[in-house]
Design a protein around this motif. Structure first.
Motif, PDB file in Angstrom:
ATOM      1  N   ASP A 343       1.164  -1.225  -0.085  1.00 49.79           N
ATOM      2  CA  ASP A 343       0.030   0.466   0.518  1.00 49.79           C
ATOM      3  C   ASP A 343       0.810   0.933  -0.220  1.00 49.79           C
ATOM      4  O   ASP A 343       1.241   1.925   1.020  1.00 49.79           O
ATOM      5  N   ALA A 346      -0.935   4.138   2.223  1.00 55.22           N
ATOM      6  CA  ALA A 346      -1.523   4.284   3.568  1.00 55.22           C
ATOM      7  C   ALA A 346      -0.343   5.085   4.079  1.00 55.22           C
ATOM      8  O   ALA A 346       0.795   5.589   4.170  1.00 55.22           O
ATOM      9  N   TRP A 351       0.577  -3.834   3.859  1.00 51.26           N
ATOM     10  CA  TRP A 351      -0.047  -4.356   2.306  1.00 51.26           C
ATOM     11  C   TRP A 351      -1.351  -3.723   2.230  1.00 51.26           C
ATOM     12  O   TRP A 351      -1.862  -3.241   2.456  1.00 51.26           O
ATOM     13  N   ARG A 352      -1.491  -3.916   0.606  1.00 47.06           N
ATOM     14  CA  ARG A 352      -2.439  -2.903   0.499  1.00 47.06           C
ATOM     15  C   ARG A 352      -3.850  -4.310  -0.053  1.00 47.06           C
ATOM     16  O   ARG A 352      -4.467  -4.575  -0.023  1.00 47.06           O
ATOM     17  N   THR A 353      -3.447  -5.250  -0.351  1.00 48.80           N
ATOM     18  CA  THR A 353      -3.042  -7.200  -0.647  1.00 48.80           C
ATOM     19  C   THR A 353      -2.541  -7.846  -0.546  1.00 48.80           C
ATOM     20  O   THR A 353      -1.646  -8.084  -0.729  1.00 48.80           O
TER      21      THR A 353
END
Ligand code: HEM
Length: 360
Positions: A343, A346, A351-353
């Motif tokens: 991410d 943020a 992590w975004r995913t």
């Protein structure tokens, strides 16, 4: 797979999203306390603790966490408070976040875990980031007694934190940064409604959601890469695993503060107005000592990832309980990481995913 791979993967959350900050901190980490102009970088555990407990701090200064809280229009939200006002706010949150409060909240996040992890049993993939977001959002709503869609609350809290941090970054003020932070704060306030009005509820939502969304997927990824699910499965080793993963990931890696008076840290004079960059990640030796379940760092060191002194994180017990439950629930599936994306926006590295699949 292995411990090195786990460490390598986790380091990606810094490099991609916060490259300049972490290059600067990396260069300055050789000494416990380093002065660069009017900025004092604090790496050593003792100096970090003293900075949080003995140095007078300007809690609301621009560029600090308290400043970011004010940017969100959430003044009177713990981080920016002092003295009697701060003690009053701490008392108000103590019950909900104490041992009995955490037990009351537990069924809320366990229900999210049960539902969100069920596809693993059928051989399907699960993204642990939306899981963490829903879990954190639902928990915060229950804590505040607010009825609102958990994922929308988590999304708004994430956008608000990122906007506030960007608005508070040192250097020339970014165009529209303040307006974006105000808009994000207004969206969060409208979701929290009258029960969630005021500085303390907004700060609980922002602090509680962003740390959990950063911490849970990072810890799970580390466990998966290192092949530590057996430690997560056994109640005997899980508490040490939780503690070591929180230490090694230090989800809130840097605490920006400003000195409100003269002091000394590790032999380095500190003057009123100096910017203090308190590097939690270095204080707990996350950069040097990989997590070790058989020989965990002493609790007094590991706990420093939650700060120290009168402002130390009131959500630490909740954070540990949630991570304990997440790892216990994942362990029987022996999940492996299938895909991960950092991410970049943020407020905290994460992590975004982070997609996993059962490795059984
Ligand atoms: C892994 C998860 C978490 C980490 C690493 C973390 C870390 C921290 C740190 C480093 C501070 C600053 C302490 C200081 O200045 O000495 C803090 C403060 C705070 N945290 Fe957490 N936190 C976490 C989870 C939570 C949760 C789940 C909540 C609430 C639901 C929460 C609410 C707060 C609040 C309200 C403060 C401000 C306290 C004050 O200024 O008196 N945190 N946290």
């Amino acid at each position: 797979m292995g411990e090195r791979a786990a460490r390598r993967r986790d380091r990606r959350v810094y490099g991609r999203a916060h490259p300049v900050l972490f290059a600067v901190l990396g260069a300055a980490r050789g000494r416990d306390v380093v002065r660069v102009g009017r900025t004092v970088v604090v790496n050593g555990a003792q100096a970090y603790k003293e900075a949080l407990t003995r140095v007078p701090l300007d809690r609301a200064a621009a560029g600090t966490t308290g400043g970011a809280v004010r940017e969100l229009g959430a003044g009177g939200g713990l981080f920016d408070e002092e003295g009697g006002e701060h003690r009053g706010s701490r008392r108000a949150v103590a019950e909900g976040l104490g041992a009995a409060g955490v037990e009351r909240l537990r069924p809320v996040w366990r229900a999210v875990l049960d539902r969100r992890l069920a596809p693993l049993a059928a051989g399907q993939e699960v993204d642990l980031v939306p899981l963490a977001r829903e879990m954190a959002g639902a928990t915060v709503c229950a804590l505040l007694g607010v009825v609102a869609p958990p994922e929308a609350v988590a999304e708004a809290a994430g956008v608000a934190a990122a906007a506030a941090v960007r608005a508070e970054l040192p250097g020339p003020r970014k165009p529209f940064a303040g307006r974006r932070a105000a808009e994000a704060a207004a969206r969060l306030a409208s979701l929290l409604g009258p029960e969630g009005a005021g500085g303390v509820p907004a700060v609980l939502a922002v602090a509680g959601v962003n740390t959990t969304v950063a911490a849970v997927p990072r810890a799970a990824a580390w466990c998966a890469e290192a092949g530590w699910w057996a430690y997560a499965e056994a109640a005997r080793t899980r508490a040490a695993l939780v503690s070591e993963l929180l230490r090694a990931t230090a989800p809130s890696p840097v605490l920006p503060r400003v000195a409100a008076g003269d002091a000394e840290l590790g032999g380095c004079p500190v003057r009123r107005g100096d910017r203090l960059v308190l590097v939690a990640r270095h204080a707990v030796l996350a950069h040097r000592l990989p997590p070790d379940v058989r020989d965990p760092a002493p609790p007094a060191v590991a706990q420093l990832v939650f700060g120290a002194g009168s402002h130390a994180c009131p959500g630490a017990r909740l954070a540990r309980a949630q991570l304990d439950d997440v790892l216990a629930a994942l362990a029987p599936y022996r999940p492996a990481v299938v895909r991960a994306r950092v991410d970049r926006r943020a407020a905290l590295p994460g992590w975004r995913t982070l997609v996993v699949r059962s490795g059984r």
